[in-house]
Design a protein around this motif. Structure first.
Motif, PDB file in Angstrom:
ATOM      1  N   GLY A  68     -23.407  57.700  15.157  1.00  0.00           N
ATOM      2  CA  GLY A  68     -23.608  56.323  14.733  1.00  0.00           C
ATOM      3  C   GLY A  68     -24.448  55.509  15.690  1.00  0.00           C
ATOM      4  N   GLU A  69     -24.373  55.835  16.987  1.00  0.00           N
ATOM      5  CA  GLU A  69     -25.142  55.069  17.974  1.00  0.00           C
ATOM      6  C   GLU A  69     -26.647  55.245  17.803  1.00  0.00           C
ATOM      7  OE1 GLU A  69     -23.841  55.977  21.876  1.00  0.00           O
ATOM      8  OE2 GLU A  69     -21.788  55.217  21.571  1.00  0.00           O
ATOM      9  N   SER A  70     -27.044  56.320  17.115  1.00  0.00           N
ATOM     10  CA  SER A  70     -28.473  56.553  16.893  1.00  0.00           C
ATOM     11  C   SER A  70     -29.112  55.425  16.103  1.00  0.00           C
ATOM     12  CB  SER A  70     -28.675  57.877  16.153  1.00  0.00           C
ATOM     13  OG  SER A  70     -28.153  58.971  16.878  1.00  0.00           O
ATOM     14  N   PHE A  71     -28.300  54.747  15.284  1.00  0.00           N
ATOM     15  CA  PHE A  71     -28.830  53.727  14.383  1.00  0.00           C
ATOM     16  C   PHE A  71     -28.428  52.309  14.785  1.00  0.00           C
ATOM     17  CE2 PHE A  71     -27.926  57.645  11.968  1.00  0.00           C
ATOM     18  CZ  PHE A  71     -29.210  57.968  11.568  1.00  0.00           C
ATOM     19  N   THR A  72     -27.825  52.163  15.966  1.00  0.00           N
ATOM     20  CA  THR A  72     -27.293  50.859  16.361  1.00  0.00           C
ATOM     21  C   THR A  72     -28.345  49.769  16.329  1.00  0.00           C
ATOM     22  OG1 THR A  72     -25.580  51.864  17.739  1.00  0.00           O
ATOM     23  CG2 THR A  72     -26.164  49.579  18.208  1.00  0.00           C
ATOM     24  N   GLN A  73     -29.532  50.049  16.858  1.00  0.00           N
ATOM     25  CA  GLN A  73     -30.570  49.021  16.918  1.00  0.00           C
ATOM     26  C   GLN A  73     -30.963  48.562  15.517  1.00  0.00           C
ATOM     27  OE1 GLN A  73     -34.194  50.186  18.919  1.00  0.00           O
ATOM     28  NE2 GLN A  73     -35.112  48.144  18.764  1.00  0.00           N
ATOM     29  N   TRP A  74     -31.116  49.504  14.600  1.00  0.00           N
ATOM     30  CA  TRP A  74     -31.502  49.165  13.228  1.00  0.00           C
ATOM     31  C   TRP A  74     -30.396  48.379  12.524  1.00  0.00           C
ATOM     32  CZ3 TRP A  74     -35.120  47.891  10.308  1.00  0.00           C
ATOM     33  CH2 TRP A  74     -35.089  48.044   8.917  1.00  0.00           C
ATOM     34  N   LEU A  75     -29.158  48.804  12.735  1.00  0.00           N
ATOM     35  CA  LEU A  75     -28.036  48.086  12.134  1.00  0.00           C
ATOM     36  C   LEU A  75     -27.935  46.674  12.698  1.00  0.00           C
ATOM     37  CD1 LEU A  75     -25.475  51.025  12.212  1.00  0.00           C
ATOM     38  CD2 LEU A  75     -26.403  49.979  10.146  1.00  0.00           C
ATOM     39  N   LEU A 105     -30.331  44.884  13.615  1.00  0.00           N
ATOM     40  CA  LEU A 105     -31.422  44.110  13.030  1.00  0.00           C
ATOM     41  C   LEU A 105     -31.156  43.762  11.567  1.00  0.00           C
ATOM     42  CD1 LEU A 105     -34.478  46.020  14.558  1.00  0.00           C
ATOM     43  CD2 LEU A 105     -33.772  43.671  15.087  1.00  0.00           C
ATOM     44  N   GLY A 106     -30.015  44.205  11.062  1.00  0.00           N
ATOM     45  CA  GLY A 106     -29.639  43.891   9.684  1.00  0.00           C
ATOM     46  C   GLY A 106     -29.994  44.949   8.669  1.00  0.00           C
ATOM     47  N   GLY A 107     -30.509  46.082   9.131  1.00  0.00           N
ATOM     48  CA  GLY A 107     -30.878  47.140   8.198  1.00  0.00           C
ATOM     49  C   GLY A 107     -29.715  48.025   7.832  1.00  0.00           C
ATOM     50  N   ASP A 108     -29.894  48.823   6.786  1.00  0.00           N
ATOM     51  CA  ASP A 108     -28.935  49.853   6.393  1.00  0.00           C
ATOM     52  C   ASP A 108     -29.541  51.215   6.681  1.00  0.00           C
ATOM     53  OD1 ASP A 108     -27.338  47.820   5.357  1.00  0.00           O
ATOM     54  OD2 ASP A 108     -28.195  48.002   3.344  1.00  0.00           O
ATOM     55  N   VAL A 109     -28.723  52.147   7.138  1.00  0.00           N
ATOM     56  CA  VAL A 109     -29.191  53.508   7.352  1.00  0.00           C
ATOM     57  C   VAL A 109     -29.567  54.099   5.994  1.00  0.00           C
ATOM     58  CG1 VAL A 109     -28.590  55.815   8.162  1.00  0.00           C
ATOM     59  CG2 VAL A 109     -27.772  53.790   9.400  1.00  0.00           C
ATOM     60  N   VAL A 110     -30.754  54.691   5.913  1.00  0.00           N
ATOM     61  CA  VAL A 110     -31.253  55.241   4.653  1.00  0.00           C
ATOM     62  C   VAL A 110     -31.225  56.760   4.711  1.00  0.00           C
ATOM     63  CG1 VAL A 110     -33.309  55.498   3.203  1.00  0.00           C
ATOM     64  CG2 VAL A 110     -32.662  53.243   4.072  1.00  0.00           C
ATOM     65  N   LEU A 111     -30.657  57.354   3.675  1.00  0.00           N
ATOM     66  CA  LEU A 111     -30.666  58.801   3.474  1.00  0.00           C
ATOM     67  C   LEU A 111     -31.356  59.020   2.142  1.00  0.00           C
ATOM     68  CD1 LEU A 111     -29.800  61.728   4.080  1.00  0.00           C
ATOM     69  CD2 LEU A 111     -27.545  61.165   3.127  1.00  0.00           C
ATOM     70  N   THR A 112     -32.572  59.561   2.170  1.00  0.00           N
ATOM     71  CA  THR A 112     -33.366  59.586   0.950  1.00  0.00           C
ATOM     72  C   THR A 112     -33.950  60.960   0.652  1.00  0.00           C
ATOM     73  OG1 THR A 112     -35.271  58.617  -0.194  1.00  0.00           O
ATOM     74  CG2 THR A 112     -35.416  58.758   2.204  1.00  0.00           C
ATOM     75  N   VAL A 168     -37.840  52.184  15.709  1.00  0.00           N
ATOM     76  CA  VAL A 168     -36.389  52.136  15.587  1.00  0.00           C
ATOM     77  C   VAL A 168     -35.979  53.124  14.503  1.00  0.00           C
ATOM     78  CG1 VAL A 168     -36.550  50.138  14.018  1.00  0.00           C
ATOM     79  CG2 VAL A 168     -34.396  50.655  15.142  1.00  0.00           C
ATOM     80  N   LEU A 169     -34.954  53.910  14.766  1.00  0.00           N
ATOM     81  CA  LEU A 169     -34.503  54.928  13.818  1.00  0.00           C
ATOM     82  C   LEU A 169     -33.711  54.272  12.692  1.00  0.00           C
ATOM     83  CD1 LEU A 169     -34.384  57.972  13.213  1.00  0.00           C
ATOM     84  CD2 LEU A 169     -32.229  58.053  14.503  1.00  0.00           C
TER      85      LEU A 169
END
Length: 427
Positions: free
Chosen positions: A226-233, A235-242, A187-188
């Motif tokens: 934004g749809e690229s991260f829908t599955q991760w979001l 699941l309760g995750g936050d998109v990470v930019l690191t 999952v992205l």
């Protein structure tokens, strides 16, 4: 960390700090050398300084755990506000999981089915890096063979020509992201990069190189909808930019910090996460010269928390002394140890010897010896206890299973500190 009260119980069989069991504190001059010490007052100062700076800058911190591989120190960082811990290998990730770290950035890749299945076990979110379509396919297939029941969150790494790992172009990175979205067991979760692989300079040209890379990194993030991260979001995750090592974290905040939005006020929930690691102990040379706090006006300063203690075991020539410390005990990849001061034991007790190491310098290391060039008038004598500063903590600490703790606070004038406890490492 609460100092341990039983030295014999605190130390593993391979400990370098071997001594007869007795209560803390223990006079430093009574320990066999070499000894690596960490000043807990300075350690806490560095941790608090970085935590405060990140809070004021409005970003998160997942300090690189490989610097110390000491869960006790990781916990101090987490208690001070760190969002998570960064690691470099699957083994390190498992150490962090066992230590109870909730958010783990795995700045690397493993293809082992057994290791991958551990990464996806409940209890921690381990975000692993991928940088090619081939990597995505291999990892997905390994999770399929292992009948993984949870998806593995991954960060797509964008690199740059001449750098280390990472997709070399935006199009290549986008292709990796697309492959992740198509994978059954991945999952992205965001995007990652490391600007420190491009340069170690702090001149205008080097800083521009870093800035250009960070601009490309934010462009990569912007080209993922934004749809690229829908599955991760979901699941309760936050998109990470690191991004962000220990040399350019100020540039990272300037370039990426505006994207930090963990509450999703401006869009998808996003965390900008720095991964600086060496700041926690700092050093006497490499990071002392390169830390952004030397470039930021009115910034607090990190202080060196590590000292290496050795004995003068030979003075075969008037201008040469040999210490019982070498490559097995200290880093030499980013500079040789630096002589700080010397102490001498006599019938009157232990006293500092002013000027004993003035104008002296370490010129080379063998496995167990350091060569010290002395001025002809040097008073350094056989048996003296020498305090050394190190350059590059990562490749010094990894030589030690245990680090003796002192609470010196860099006080002046200095008395010889006593050992108050031990911090264990997990290399």
């Amino acid at each position: 960390m609460t100092p341990r009260t039983d030295p014999s119980a605190a130390l593993p069989a391979s400990s370098k700090v071997a001594f007869t069991p007795r209560p803390w504190p223990i006079p430093l001059d009574e320990l066999p050398t070499p000894v690596l010490t960490i000043d807990t007052a300075v350690l806490d100062h560095n941790i608090d300084t970085m935590a405060r700076w990140c809070s004021e800058a409005g970003v998160d911190l997942a300090p690189h755990g490989k610097t110390t591989m000491a869960p006790d120190i990781w916990q101090r960082q987490l208690d001070a506000g760190a969002w998570g811990i960064t690691v470099a290998t699957a083994y390190q990730a498992e150490v962090a999981r066992e230590a109870g770290v909730r958010h783990i950035i795995f700045a690397g890749t493993t293809f082992s089915t057994d290791a991958l299945l551990l990464l996806v076990e409940p209890g921690s979110d381990v975000l692993m890096w991928v940088d090619s379509v081939a990597t995505v396919h291999l990892v997905d297939a390994a999770l399929e063979r292992g009948n993984a029941t949870r998806p593995l969150p991954v960060l797509v790494e964008l690199g740059a020509r001449g750098g280390r790992t990472g997709a070399r172009t935006l199009d290549a990175a986008l292709a990796v992201a697309a492959a992740v979205r198509d994978a059954d067991h991945l999952v992205l979760a965001g995007v990652a990069g490391y600007e420190g692989a491009l340069t170690h300079g702090i001149d205008a040209e080097s800083l521009q190189l870093v800035d250009d890379y960070l601009a490309t990194l934010i462009e990569f993030r912007d080209r993922l909808d934004g749809e690229s991260f829908t599955q991760w979001l979901d699941l309760g995750g936050d998109v990470v930019l690191t991004a962000g090592g220990s040399v350019y974290f100020d540039r990272v905040v300037e370039a990426l910090g505006f994207r930090h939005d963990p509450d999703g006020v401006r869009g998808v929930r996003t965390r900008v996460v720095l991964r600086s690691g060496a700041y926690v102990t700092h050093d006497h040379d490499l990071y002392r010269r390169l830390t952004p706090f030397e470039r930021i006006e009115n910034a607090d300063r990190f202080l060196p928390a590590l000292d290496l203690w050795a004995s003068v075991i030979s003075k075969p020539e008037a201008t040469l002394a040999l210490l019982n410390v070498g490559r097995r005990d200290t880093a030499d990849d980013e500079g040789l140890p630096i002589l700080i001061e010397a102490y001498r034991t006599s019938a009157q007790g232990v006293r500092r010897v002013p000027g004993a190491v003035e104008a002296a310098r370490v010129t080379g290391l063998n496995d167990q010896h350091a060569f010290v060039e002395l001025p002809p008038e040097s008073s350094l004598a056989i048996g003296d206890l020498v305090r050394l500063g190190i350059s590059h903590p990562c490749t010094t600490i990894d030589k030690w299973t245990d680090i003796a703790t002192i609470d010196d606070g860099r006080a002046q004038p200095r008395a010889l500190p006593a050992v108050s406890g031990v911090i264990l490492t997990c290399f």
